[in-house]
Design an enzyme around this catalytic site. Sequence first.
Site, PDB file in Angstrom:
ATOM      1  N   SER A 102       0.933  -1.106   0.185  1.00  0.00           N
ATOM      2  CA  SER A 102      -0.044  -0.143   0.004  1.00  0.00           C
ATOM      3  C   SER A 102       0.913   1.302  -0.058  1.00  0.00           C
ATOM      4  CB  SER A 102      -0.858   0.039   1.398  1.00  0.00           C
ATOM      5  OG  SER A 102      -1.369   1.197   1.334  1.00  0.00           O
ATOM      6  N   HIS A 131      -1.458  -1.370  -4.142  1.00  0.00           N
ATOM      7  CA  HIS A 131      -2.876  -1.249  -3.662  1.00  0.00           C
ATOM      8  C   HIS A 131      -2.706   0.382  -3.442  1.00  0.00           C
ATOM      9  CE1 HIS A 131      -6.126  -2.188  -1.059  1.00  0.00           C
ATOM     10  NE2 HIS A 131      -5.541  -1.454  -0.272  1.00  0.00           N
ATOM     11  N   ASP A 152      -4.957   3.539  -1.795  1.00  0.00           N
ATOM     12  CA  ASP A 152      -6.142   3.726  -0.835  1.00  0.00           C
ATOM     13  C   ASP A 152      -6.704   5.397  -1.140  1.00  0.00           C
ATOM     14  OD1 ASP A 152      -6.096   1.521   0.733  1.00  0.00           O
ATOM     15  OD2 ASP A 152      -3.930   1.735   1.313  1.00  0.00           O
ATOM     16  N   MET A 179      -9.190   7.843   0.131  1.00  0.00           N
ATOM     17  CA  MET A 179     -10.055   8.274   0.920  1.00  0.00           C
ATOM     18  C   MET A 179     -10.538   9.867   0.810  1.00  0.00           C
ATOM     19  SD  MET A 179      -7.595   7.200   4.191  1.00  0.00           S
ATOM     20  CE  MET A 179      -6.712   5.661   4.071  1.00  0.00           C
ATOM     21  N   HIS A 218      -8.565   1.021  -3.738  1.00  0.00           N
ATOM     22  CA  HIS A 218      -9.397   0.634  -2.844  1.00  0.00           C
ATOM     23  C   HIS A 218      -9.947   1.691  -2.524  1.00  0.00           C
ATOM     24  CE1 HIS A 218      -9.591  -0.332   1.714  1.00  0.00           C
ATOM     25  NE2 HIS A 218     -10.947  -0.345   1.441  1.00  0.00           N
ATOM     26  N   MET A 235     -12.258   4.323  -0.503  1.00  0.00           N
ATOM     27  CA  MET A 235     -13.037   4.301   0.860  1.00  0.00           C
ATOM     28  C   MET A 235     -13.575   5.851   0.783  1.00  0.00           C
ATOM     29  SD  MET A 235      -9.891   2.794   3.276  1.00  0.00           S
ATOM     30  CE  MET A 235      -8.878   3.054   1.763  1.00  0.00           C
ATOM     31  N   MET A 254     -11.203  -5.937   5.653  1.00  0.00           N
ATOM     32  CA  MET A 254     -10.586  -4.852   6.392  1.00  0.00           C
ATOM     33  C   MET A 254     -10.096  -5.415   7.783  1.00  0.00           C
ATOM     34  SD  MET A 254      -9.939  -1.898   4.681  1.00  0.00           S
ATOM     35  CE  MET A 254      -8.927  -1.468   6.151  1.00  0.00           C
ATOM     36  N   ASP A 265      -6.590  -6.558   4.527  1.00  0.00           N
ATOM     37  CA  ASP A 265      -5.833  -5.081   4.343  1.00  0.00           C
ATOM     38  C   ASP A 265      -5.944  -4.613   5.714  1.00  0.00           C
ATOM     39  OD1 ASP A 265      -5.146  -2.758   3.687  1.00  0.00           O
ATOM     40  OD2 ASP A 265      -6.993  -2.152   2.638  1.00  0.00           O
TER      41      ASP A 265
END
Length: 216
Positions: A7, A32, A34, A36, A65, A67, A136, A174
């Site tokens: 990540s 990966h 992330d 957000m 991913h 979020m 998660m 994760d």
Amino acid sequence: MALIAPSLLASNFLKLQEECEMLNNSSADWYHLDVMDGRFVPNISFGLPIVEQIRTITKKPLDVHLMIVEPEKYIIDFKNAGADHITIHYEACIHLHRNIEQIKSLGLKAGVALNPHTPIILLEDIITYVDIVLLMSVNPGFGGQKFIPNTVDKIRSLKKLIHQTGSQALIEIDGGVTVENAGALLHTGADVLVAGNTVFKSANPTETILKLKTSD
Ligand code: DX5
Ligand code: ZN
């Protein structure tokens, strides 16, 4: 063998190019990423421009991913930025089946992510449609948190559900993955391990990736 998805959230953003080159030359399988939004999770990370830049420097799959709330509004944009996989949260989708189909219709792999409190049983009617289930193992929003132990039981239940339904979904874990717990996660049934701090804050990230990959 395990798939390893470092990540980039834990990487040094001032040296993003070097970090990506390190991943390219390592045994890492996926990047990966992330994303957000400060609404679905209490933190803001990075978005489309960073994904777009990273796309230019690697051929490895970009595992995005999301979020974020209302992920369906941005799926096409992340595809255009270069995502190969898009994972959306069960908790963020009113029309999860529609959104999963939307991702797949763009030729991408579709993933569903579950927060630590969301039970596996809720996947019963979507499991045969998804390519990835991301569990998660910390509360989403931040890197460097402690692994939540009941994730191991969730891997077991998910493995059972996948087996019973003939689903082809990969199990991705994760949050809080370490060299110490990786072996147990893989033995229990995980296919993909995400690791942020364990990789990027280690003295030798390339070696750490290999250690994670060979820990089963
Ligand atoms: C957390 C993110 C994770 C995070 C993992 O919300 O989804 O991918 O970057 O970081 P570590 O491996 O440091 O727990
Ligand atoms: Zn993640």
